[in-house]
Design a protein around this motif. Structure first.
Motif, PDB file in Angstrom:
ATOM      1  N   GLY A 160       0.826  -1.198   0.000  1.00  0.00           N
ATOM      2  CA  GLY A 160       0.000   0.000   0.000  1.00  0.00           C
ATOM      3  C   GLY A 160       0.858   1.243   0.000  1.00  0.00           C
ATOM      4  O   GLY A 160       1.834   1.340  -0.736  1.00  0.00           O
ATOM      5  N   GLY A 219       2.627   2.176   2.366  1.00  0.00           N
ATOM      6  CA  GLY A 219       3.741   2.008   3.278  1.00  0.00           C
ATOM      7  C   GLY A 219       5.058   2.283   2.570  1.00  0.00           C
ATOM      8  O   GLY A 219       5.223   1.983   1.403  1.00  0.00           O
ATOM      9  N   ASN A 258      -3.032  -3.689  10.454  1.00  0.00           N
ATOM     10  CA  ASN A 258      -2.593  -3.486   9.069  1.00  0.00           C
ATOM     11  C   ASN A 258      -1.269  -4.180   8.795  1.00  0.00           C
ATOM     12  O   ASN A 258      -1.115  -4.902   7.805  1.00  0.00           O
ATOM     13  CB  ASN A 258      -2.421  -1.989   8.777  1.00  0.00           C
ATOM     14  N   ARG A 287      -0.645  -7.417   6.327  1.00  0.00           N
ATOM     15  CA  ARG A 287       0.260  -7.279   5.180  1.00  0.00           C
ATOM     16  C   ARG A 287       1.378  -8.298   5.245  1.00  0.00           C
ATOM     17  O   ARG A 287       1.769  -8.869   4.227  1.00  0.00           O
ATOM     18  CB  ARG A 287       0.831  -5.871   5.131  1.00  0.00           C
ATOM     19  N   GLU A 337       4.330  10.516   5.675  1.00  0.00           N
ATOM     20  CA  GLU A 337       3.764   9.178   5.524  1.00  0.00           C
ATOM     21  C   GLU A 337       3.482   8.458   6.845  1.00  0.00           C
ATOM     22  O   GLU A 337       2.368   7.956   7.047  1.00  0.00           O
ATOM     23  CB  GLU A 337       4.655   8.321   4.639  1.00  0.00           C
ATOM     24  N   GLU A 355      -0.226   7.321   7.940  1.00  0.00           N
ATOM     25  CA  GLU A 355      -0.556   5.906   8.128  1.00  0.00           C
ATOM     26  C   GLU A 355      -1.193   5.686   9.495  1.00  0.00           C
ATOM     27  O   GLU A 355      -2.110   4.892   9.645  1.00  0.00           O
ATOM     28  CB  GLU A 355       0.698   5.035   7.992  1.00  0.00           C
ATOM     29  N   ARG A 361      -4.733   6.999   9.436  1.00  0.00           N
ATOM     30  CA  ARG A 361      -5.585   6.106   8.680  1.00  0.00           C
ATOM     31  C   ARG A 361      -5.983   4.903   9.536  1.00  0.00           C
ATOM     32  O   ARG A 361      -7.099   4.391   9.423  1.00  0.00           O
ATOM     33  CB  ARG A 361      -4.850   5.629   7.425  1.00  0.00           C
ATOM     34  N   ALA A 362      -5.060   4.459  10.391  1.00  0.00           N
ATOM     35  CA  ALA A 362      -5.317   3.252  11.170  1.00  0.00           C
ATOM     36  C   ALA A 362      -6.270   3.488  12.332  1.00  0.00           C
ATOM     37  O   ALA A 362      -6.816   2.546  12.892  1.00  0.00           O
ATOM     38  CB  ALA A 362      -3.996   2.681  11.690  1.00  0.00           C
ATOM     39  N   GLU A 419      -1.302   7.201  -3.905  1.00  0.00           N
ATOM     40  CA  GLU A 419      -0.873   6.022  -4.642  1.00  0.00           C
ATOM     41  C   GLU A 419      -1.054   6.208  -6.144  1.00  0.00           C
ATOM     42  O   GLU A 419      -0.179   5.886  -6.938  1.00  0.00           O
ATOM     43  CB  GLU A 419      -1.713   4.805  -4.213  1.00  0.00           C
ATOM     44  N   ARG A 468       1.338   8.773  -7.627  1.00  0.00           N
ATOM     45  CA  ARG A 468       2.682   8.206  -7.687  1.00  0.00           C
ATOM     46  C   ARG A 468       2.851   7.279  -8.871  1.00  0.00           C
ATOM     47  O   ARG A 468       3.936   7.158  -9.425  1.00  0.00           O
ATOM     48  CB  ARG A 468       2.912   7.372  -6.425  1.00  0.00           C
TER      49      ARG A 468
END
Lengths: 283, 277
Positions: free
Chosen positions: A17, A19, A260, A264, B112, B116, B119-120, B159, B162
């Motif tokens: 993802g 990451g 997550n 993964r 990032e 992340e 988002r979690a 995403e 990119r």
């Protein structure tokens, strides 16, 4: 709908993802440093905003106070009981949904007639928001864990079921026919053709389902009041313990990150034979 | 979706099937299982007589009665308005930030880990938090929806941006495509499959948050009304509310599917061509 699946159905194409995966090894320490800079900067900002009074501290306590409150919690057994309850509800719900969805998905997916007859029902039931079932859950189970489980299973089931259906329909016909020509029986074809072909989809379903299951676990605890982190947040909010609310939210976030990362890692391990995962290691 | 395409392929393969019988078969596919399920429910509730399981007929009658014009205007439409408002705001913010972050590798590397983590966080925990922050009002409910549905949209946009095809980037540079045209024809269009996938996830989160922000903290709206019915043991009314939420979810999903097909017609064409159809 098509794209949704198209995107979701290609888990291996982007398994990590967003990451930070080090595509060029030389750059990776740089990235890690920048990431740390980001986290530290965020924490400093969070510390500064209430301190200089941009937002009153009773709404947004400084980061240091929240982290201190979290630290205090971490040594209390009741915190870990709540974490345990949350993880347990999540795990049982996801487990039930996964087992039911895989079995049904494989059964229905491999029989075109069944698929045709169930399609309209699935397309109607799938988008129903599982929170709509909250009143029913309360009525049936009260504040028992089963209440939340009902929501979790309903939400996670569809995510996994749909992926399994796509996976089963994505079996390479050439491989299937080759297996037939070589005289593989029904069971062997299921084991050596259907299962590995569908596995990437099954795991994508598991990944999506795991995230949704956590959301619904916390929701159920928050709204219905079944034991767990969500309920603790609700209690902390009602007793005006603001920094505790923030601390518990960070705890749920950490749980989310753990879920997550865990899924993964499982995906990469289970699909290490798959072209996409291998390709990434070469690159 | 893909089951539907299997159907058409099946139908095409059967040259003998006449138009009428194909339509009949299609209708049977669509309606048989729902009718059987409704029938089974009817039978179950008639036989068992459980108080929490009214017959479908009762629910349908109550549905018409409960969700009349008055309640529609007072509870349902404001809820839907907040849902659409929050979702739109979340999408615009998510795509805008996502494009910026997707284009800048450095900024992305800095933000990032933080993103992340955000988002979690399961979005429903933001409901008590924002309640604390702003009290119970429309702004808070909008903020809850935006803060929940923005993450999948934002991260998918990053995403997608990119992953823009480098050959296309070079081609655009050669032909001097830049500015706004570059953004819309190259960047946003290339990223649109991912953006739409993110928006679909965001939409279902937005519905969840719309409902629970009203269940947790409100004195009006769809979520509040339904939980109120459950608390006063108005069972058929409660079921009619569940039905309404279900129809809302279904309707929005259908609408989104239509919009998505319009936006991504080129992409579906490319994929179909790649599969050799």
């Amino acid at each position: 709908m098509k794209t949704d699946t198209a995107e979701n159905a290609r888990p291996p194409a982007r398994p990590s993802g967003a990451g930070g995966r080090p595509r060029v090894p030389r750059r990776s320490p740089n990235r890690a440093v920048l990431g740390i800079v980001g986290v530290v900067g965020f924490l400093l900002l969070w510390e500064a905003v209430p301190r200089i009074g941009l937002i009153p501290a009773r709404f947004l306590p400084p980061a240091s106070e929240v982290l201190a409150a979290l630290g205090e919690r971490l040594v209390l057994p009741e915190f870990w009981t709540a974490v345990g309850d949350t993880v347990l509800t999540w795990g049982i719900g996801l487990g039930i949904a996964f087992a039911a969805a895989s079995l049904l998905g494989f059964a229905v997916g491999s029989v075109p007639v069944l698929r045709a007859f169930t399609h309209s029902t699935v397309e109607f039931l799938r988008p129903i928001p599982s929170v709509a079932l909250i009143p029913l859950a309360i009525l049936l189970y009260g504040t028992d864990m089963a209440s939340t489980l009902l929501l979790v299973v309903y939400a996670a089931f569809w995510q996994i079921y749909i992926q399994v259906l796509y996976g089963v329909s994505d079996i390479d016909p050439v491989a299937e026919q080759t297996a037939r020509s070589y005289g593989l029986g029904r069971l062997s074809r299921l084991r050596y053709i259907a299962w590995p072909s569908a596995l990437p989809y099954v795991l994508t379903g598991l990944r999506l389902g795991a995230a949704v299951a956590l959301i619904l676990t916390i929701t159920g605890q928050l709204i219905i009041g079944t034991p767990g982190l969500g309920q603790q947040i609700s209690v902390a909010k009602n007793s005006d313990a603001t920094e505790l609310v923030y601390a518990l939210i960070i705890a749920t976030g950490a749980l989310g990150v753990a879920v997550n990362v865990g899924v993964r890692a499982l995906e990469r391990r289970a699909l290490r034979w798959h072209a996409s995962v291998r390709g990434e290691e070469i690159a | 979706m893909s089951a539907a395409s299997t159907d058409t392929r099946d139908a095409a393969r059967r040259p003998g099937a006449s138009g009428a019988s194909r339509i009949a078969l299609r209708a049977l596919h669509l309606l048989l299982l729902p009718l059987v399920l409704i029938g089974a429910w009817w039978l179950a509730s008639a036989v068992t007589g459980l108080y929490y399981l009214p017959t479908p007929g009762e629910i349908a009658a109550t549905f018409v009665e409960v969700w009349g014009a008055e309640r529609l205007a007072a509870d349902v439409l404001p809820s839907i308005g907040r849902l659409i408002g929050g979702f739109t705001l979340g999408s615009v913010l998510g795509v805008a930030l996502g494009v910026v972050l997707g284009l800048s590798a450095r900024l992305r590397a800095v933000l990032e880990p933080v993103l992340e983590f955000f988002r979690a966080i399961p979005p429903p925990v933001l409901v008590p938090l924002l309640m604390l922050f702003m009290g119970v009002n429309t702004t808070m409910k909008l903020a809850v929806i935006v803060s929940g549905c923005i993450w999948p949209i934002l991260l998918n946009t990053i995403e997608g941006v990119r992953a823009v095809d480098p050959v296309l980037i070079d081609t655009c540079r050669c032909y001097g495509v830049r500015g706004r045209r570059w953004l819309t024809t190259l960047v946003l269009r290339s990223a649109s499959p991912q953006i739409m996938a993110g928006m679909r996830q965001g939409l279902s989160i937005a519905i969840i948050l719309m409902v629970i922000s009203e269940m947790f903290a409100s004195s009006s709206g769809l979520g509040y009304t339904i939980i109120q019915f459950q608390r006063s043991f108005a069972i058929p009314e409660m079921w009619s509310g569940i039905l309404l939420l279900g129809l809302l979810g279904f309707g929005l999903s259908v609408l989104f599917g239509l919009a998505e097909r319009r936006v991504l017609y080129w992409y579906n064409g490319v994929r179909a061509a790649a599969r050799g159809e």
